[in-house]
Design a protein around this motif. Structure first.
Motif, PDB file in Angstrom:
ATOM      1  N   ARG A  61      11.025  30.089 -52.227  1.00 16.18           N
ATOM      2  CA  ARG A  61      10.801  31.415 -51.637  1.00 16.18           C
ATOM      3  C   ARG A  61      11.929  32.375 -51.988  1.00 16.18           C
ATOM      4  O   ARG A  61      11.688  33.548 -52.290  1.00 16.18           O
ATOM      5  CB  ARG A  61      10.662  31.308 -50.124  1.00 16.18           C
ATOM      6  N   ILE A  62      13.154  31.881 -51.944  1.00 13.59           N
ATOM      7  CA  ILE A  62      14.303  32.731 -52.274  1.00 13.59           C
ATOM      8  C   ILE A  62      14.253  33.140 -53.742  1.00 13.59           C
ATOM      9  O   ILE A  62      14.527  34.288 -54.088  1.00 13.59           O
ATOM     10  CB  ILE A  62      15.617  32.016 -51.913  1.00 13.59           C
ATOM     11  N   ALA A  64      11.557  33.429 -55.627  1.00 16.06           N
ATOM     12  CA  ALA A  64      10.479  34.416 -55.785  1.00 16.06           C
ATOM     13  C   ALA A  64      10.925  35.782 -55.275  1.00 16.06           C
ATOM     14  O   ALA A  64      10.662  36.810 -55.913  1.00 16.06           O
ATOM     15  CB  ALA A  64       9.230  33.944 -55.039  1.00 16.06           C
ATOM     16  N   LEU A  65      11.595  35.792 -54.136  1.00 18.28           N
ATOM     17  CA  LEU A  65      12.065  37.049 -53.574  1.00 18.28           C
ATOM     18  C   LEU A  65      13.123  37.684 -54.468  1.00 18.28           C
ATOM     19  O   LEU A  65      13.134  38.901 -54.671  1.00 18.28           O
ATOM     20  CB  LEU A  65      12.636  36.813 -52.169  1.00 18.28           C
ATOM     21  N   GLU A  66      13.990  36.855 -55.031  1.00 13.18           N
ATOM     22  CA  GLU A  66      15.013  37.356 -55.946  1.00 13.18           C
ATOM     23  C   GLU A  66      14.376  37.974 -57.196  1.00 13.18           C
ATOM     24  O   GLU A  66      14.796  39.048 -57.642  1.00 13.18           O
ATOM     25  CB  GLU A  66      15.949  36.217 -56.341  1.00 13.18           C
ATOM     26  N   ASP A  67      13.358  37.320 -57.736  1.00  9.30           N
ATOM     27  CA  ASP A  67      12.657  37.876 -58.906  1.00  9.30           C
ATOM     28  C   ASP A  67      11.976  39.194 -58.559  1.00  9.30           C
ATOM     29  O   ASP A  67      12.033  40.163 -59.330  1.00  9.30           O
ATOM     30  CB  ASP A  67      11.628  36.867 -59.429  1.00  9.30           C
ATOM     31  N   LYS A  68      11.334  39.226 -57.395  1.00 12.01           N
ATOM     32  CA  LYS A  68      10.632  40.441 -56.972  1.00 12.01           C
ATOM     33  C   LYS A  68      11.613  41.597 -56.770  1.00 12.01           C
ATOM     34  O   LYS A  68      11.379  42.712 -57.238  1.00 12.01           O
ATOM     35  CB  LYS A  68       9.873  40.151 -55.676  1.00 12.01           C
ATOM     36  N   LEU A  69      12.719  41.311 -56.082  1.00 14.94           N
ATOM     37  CA  LEU A  69      13.718  42.358 -55.864  1.00 14.94           C
ATOM     38  C   LEU A  69      14.379  42.779 -57.172  1.00 14.94           C
ATOM     39  O   LEU A  69      14.683  43.959 -57.366  1.00 14.94           O
ATOM     40  CB  LEU A  69      14.773  41.881 -54.871  1.00 14.94           C
TER      41      LEU A  69
END
Length: 124
Positions: A61-62, A64-69
């Motif tokens: 999850r982290i 994915a969130l890092e890629d999105k951000l």
């Protein structure tokens, strides 16, 4: 002092009983400790598996969130760079225009002032 065989038998029986009870209590405590150790190892293994699963899940999850951000920040950086470039071009054009106007003003002021005055006046 005379000790009868019955007293000696009773003392030996009591000592044997104490040794037997002590050995059985020691064996019982050793068995309990081994059971507790086995159970704690089993609980530790279960918790280790669960913690690893949670760690993997949170790591995914982290990431994915890092890629999105990261993608959003890159897009925002590109937009801001484009806007800043546009503002820079507009300001450059305005500064160039002002430079030409200032040059014109300098020339006009120089014409209004006339030629420089001389301290020594030439006689005719």
């Amino acid at each position: 002092m005379y000790v009868s065989t019955e007293v000696i038998a009773i003392v030996i029986s009591a000592a044997g009983m104490v040794v037997t009870l002590g050995a059985s209590m020691f064996a019982g405590f050793a068995w309990v400790l081994r059971r507790i150790d086995d159970r704690s190892d089993a609980v530790e293994d279960k918790l280790g598996v669960r913690i690893d699963a949670v760690e993997d899940k949170l790591g995914a999850r982290i990431d994915a969130l890092e890629d999105k951000l990261g993608a959003r920040i890159d897009a925002l950086d590109a937009r801001l760079s484009a806007r800043i470039g546009g503002v820079e071009e507009k300001l450059g054009a305005r500064i160039d225009a002002l430079t030409g106007e200032v040059t014109g003003v300098k020339i006009a002021v120089a014409r209004l002032e006339g030629p420089p005055r001389h301290l020594v006046i030439a006689s005719h």
